[in-house]
Write a protein that holds these residues in place. Structure first.
Motif, PDB file in Angstrom:
ATOM      1  N   GLY A 153      41.780  28.878  53.274  1.00 58.63           N
ATOM      2  CA  GLY A 153      41.744  28.612  51.666  1.00 58.63           C
ATOM      3  C   GLY A 153      41.032  29.681  50.913  1.00 58.63           C
ATOM      4  O   GLY A 153      41.427  30.153  49.861  1.00 58.63           O
ATOM      5  N   LEU A 154      39.712  30.082  51.536  1.00 59.65           N
ATOM      6  CA  LEU A 154      38.970  30.949  50.885  1.00 59.65           C
ATOM      7  C   LEU A 154      39.447  32.181  50.736  1.00 59.65           C
ATOM      8  O   LEU A 154      39.498  33.060  49.757  1.00 59.65           O
ATOM      9  N   GLY A 155      40.240  32.807  51.745  1.00 61.77           N
ATOM     10  CA  GLY A 155      41.122  33.986  51.776  1.00 61.77           C
ATOM     11  C   GLY A 155      42.289  33.862  50.774  1.00 61.77           C
ATOM     12  O   GLY A 155      42.344  35.000  49.904  1.00 61.77           O
ATOM     13  N   VAL A 156      42.879  32.693  50.562  1.00 59.39           N
ATOM     14  CA  VAL A 156      43.983  32.791  49.444  1.00 59.39           C
ATOM     15  C   VAL A 156      43.103  32.686  48.096  1.00 59.39           C
ATOM     16  O   VAL A 156      43.813  33.333  47.037  1.00 59.39           O
ATOM     17  N   ALA A 157      42.261  32.182  48.060  1.00 56.91           N
ATOM     18  CA  ALA A 157      41.426  32.213  46.766  1.00 56.91           C
ATOM     19  C   ALA A 157      41.037  33.616  46.328  1.00 56.91           C
ATOM     20  O   ALA A 157      41.326  33.861  44.996  1.00 56.91           O
ATOM     21  N   ILE A 158      40.287  34.180  47.156  1.00 60.68           N
ATOM     22  CA  ILE A 158      39.900  35.650  46.767  1.00 60.68           C
ATOM     23  C   ILE A 158      41.151  36.581  46.678  1.00 60.68           C
ATOM     24  O   ILE A 158      40.965  37.425  45.697  1.00 60.68           O
ATOM     25  N   ALA A 159      42.251  36.195  47.267  1.00 58.98           N
ATOM     26  CA  ALA A 159      43.368  37.163  47.186  1.00 58.98           C
ATOM     27  C   ALA A 159      44.070  36.976  45.845  1.00 58.98           C
ATOM     28  O   ALA A 159      44.410  37.968  45.096  1.00 58.98           O
ATOM     29  N   VAL A 160      44.066  35.641  45.394  1.00 53.52           N
ATOM     30  CA  VAL A 160      44.760  35.327  44.012  1.00 53.52           C
ATOM     31  C   VAL A 160      43.793  35.986  42.911  1.00 53.52           C
ATOM     32  O   VAL A 160      44.290  36.416  41.741  1.00 53.52           O
ATOM     33  N   ARG A 161      42.583  35.752  43.143  1.00 52.99           N
ATOM     34  CA  ARG A 161      41.571  36.307  42.135  1.00 52.99           C
ATOM     35  C   ARG A 161      41.633  37.670  42.098  1.00 52.99           C
ATOM     36  O   ARG A 161      41.629  38.247  40.768  1.00 52.99           O
ATOM     37  N   GLY A 162      41.647  38.414  43.047  1.00 52.70           N
ATOM     38  CA  GLY A 162      41.769  39.957  43.305  1.00 52.70           C
ATOM     39  C   GLY A 162      43.135  40.455  42.593  1.00 52.70           C
ATOM     40  O   GLY A 162      43.137  41.315  41.904  1.00 52.70           O
ATOM     41  N   LEU A 163      44.189  39.553  42.810  1.00 52.69           N
ATOM     42  CA  LEU A 163      45.507  39.960  42.398  1.00 52.69           C
ATOM     43  C   LEU A 163      45.750  39.931  40.737  1.00 52.69           C
ATOM     44  O   LEU A 163      46.071  40.821  39.999  1.00 52.69           O
ATOM     45  N   ARG A 164      45.150  38.768  40.390  1.00 54.34           N
ATOM     46  CA  ARG A 164      45.048  38.260  38.940  1.00 54.34           C
ATOM     47  C   ARG A 164      44.155  39.358  38.065  1.00 54.34           C
ATOM     48  O   ARG A 164      44.575  39.883  37.113  1.00 54.34           O
ATOM     49  N   ALA A 165      43.089  39.904  38.832  1.00 50.63           N
ATOM     50  CA  ALA A 165      42.204  40.833  38.093  1.00 50.63           C
ATOM     51  C   ALA A 165      42.763  42.268  38.133  1.00 50.63           C
ATOM     52  O   ALA A 165      42.836  42.961  37.088  1.00 50.63           O
ATOM     53  N   ALA A 166      43.455  42.603  39.033  1.00 51.49           N
ATOM     54  CA  ALA A 166      44.224  43.982  39.047  1.00 51.49           C
ATOM     55  C   ALA A 166      45.394  43.758  38.116  1.00 51.49           C
ATOM     56  O   ALA A 166      45.538  44.747  37.465  1.00 51.49           O
ATOM     57  N   ARG A 167      46.020  42.525  37.996  1.00 51.01           N
ATOM     58  CA  ARG A 167      47.366  42.479  37.034  1.00 51.01           C
ATOM     59  C   ARG A 167      46.709  42.450  35.563  1.00 51.01           C
ATOM     60  O   ARG A 167      47.297  43.239  34.720  1.00 51.01           O
ATOM     61  N   ALA A 168      45.491  41.868  35.234  1.00 52.43           N
ATOM     62  CA  ALA A 168      44.794  42.155  33.798  1.00 52.43           C
ATOM     63  C   ALA A 168      44.574  43.656  33.803  1.00 52.43           C
ATOM     64  O   ALA A 168      44.595  43.997  32.489  1.00 52.43           O
ATOM     65  N   ARG A 169      43.825  44.108  34.648  1.00 49.14           N
ATOM     66  CA  ARG A 169      43.590  45.558  34.437  1.00 49.14           C
ATOM     67  C   ARG A 169      44.828  46.479  34.242  1.00 49.14           C
ATOM     68  O   ARG A 169      44.704  47.331  33.373  1.00 49.14           O
ATOM     69  N   ALA A 170      45.860  45.933  35.084  1.00 48.26           N
ATOM     70  CA  ALA A 170      47.220  46.852  34.751  1.00 48.26           C
ATOM     71  C   ALA A 170      47.799  46.703  33.325  1.00 48.26           C
ATOM     72  O   ALA A 170      48.438  47.335  32.835  1.00 48.26           O
ATOM     73  N   ASP A 171      47.561  45.392  32.790  1.00 51.27           N
ATOM     74  CA  ASP A 171      48.013  45.303  31.594  1.00 51.27           C
ATOM     75  C   ASP A 171      47.431  45.513  30.306  1.00 51.27           C
ATOM     76  O   ASP A 171      47.776  45.702  29.215  1.00 51.27           O
ATOM     77  N   SER A 172      46.014  45.838  30.589  1.00 50.89           N
ATOM     78  CA  SER A 172      44.996  46.352  29.486  1.00 50.89           C
ATOM     79  C   SER A 172      44.897  47.705  29.691  1.00 50.89           C
ATOM     80  O   SER A 172      45.679  48.513  30.517  1.00 50.89           O
ATOM     81  N   SER A 173      43.967  48.256  28.889  1.00 53.03           N
ATOM     82  CA  SER A 173      44.072  49.664  28.932  1.00 53.03           C
ATOM     83  C   SER A 173      42.721  50.430  29.577  1.00 53.03           C
ATOM     84  O   SER A 173      42.186  51.244  29.394  1.00 53.03           O
ATOM     85  N   GLU A 174      42.452  49.235  30.458  1.00 51.92           N
ATOM     86  CA  GLU A 174      41.011  49.695  31.226  1.00 51.92           C
ATOM     87  C   GLU A 174      41.346  51.058  32.061  1.00 51.92           C
ATOM     88  O   GLU A 174      42.122  51.401  32.798  1.00 51.92           O
TER      89      GLU A 174
END
Length: 165
Positions: free
Chosen positions: A56-77
């Motif tokens: 469960g913690l692995g899934v939560a960490i992976a989802v959080r990481g993927l969302r953060a990566a997607r947000a960075r890809a969508d922004s101009s960071e």
């Protein structure tokens, strides 16, 4: 809107250490869950509980990481943010693995209490602690608690090592 799509976007998501860590934990928990299949339900209860939590913690960490990566890809960071792979990102876990491996190696050589004292000092030093009073206090208190609980109360023999055994 992101200019990246498809496989390129997925690859940029895997540049996130959190996504890789989470997926690694999921894989590790899954492998160990497979090892518990031959166990009886009684014997497997504790491993299943721990591995379910890890999964469960692995899934939560992976989802959080993927969302953060997607947000960075969508922004101009900038791509060289602190959440990307870097030497500093890899060095801390690598040194932790070295310290823990040395601790495990020292257990059979010098025994539990001397190895634990060295481990605690090394890990505290690595964590930035430089006060000898903290080293002494943490080592004495934790070693005393382990002794009282495991040796005195539960009569669990701890490794004495080749040098002191």
């Amino acid at each position: 809107m992101s200019l990246q799509s498809g496989p390129k976007r997925r690859l940029s998501s895997l540049r996130s250490p959190d996504a890789v860590l989470g997926l690694s934990l999921v894989a590790l928990a899954t492998v160990f869950l497979l090892y518990t299949i031959p166990l009886s339900a009684e014997a497997a209860a504790w491993p299943w509980a721990v591995l379910a939590l890890l999964l469960g913690l692995g899934v939560a960490i992976a989802v959080r990481g993927l969302r953060a990566a997607r947000a960075r890809a969508d922004s101009s960071e900038a791509p060289e943010s602190s959440t990307e792979w870097s030497r500093a990102t890899l060095s801390r876990p690598a040194w932790t693995i070295v310290i823990v491996t040395a601790y495990v190696g020292l257990l059979s050589l010098v025994g539990f209490f001397p190895a634990t004292a060295l481990y605690l000092v090394a890990h505290l030093w690595f964590g930035g602690v430089r006060d000898w009073r903290v080293f002494t206090g943490v080592t004495v208190v934790l070693s005393g608690l382990v002794y009282l609980l495991f040796v005195a109360q539960l009569s669990v023999p701890l490794p004495t090592g080749l040098l002191f055994g």
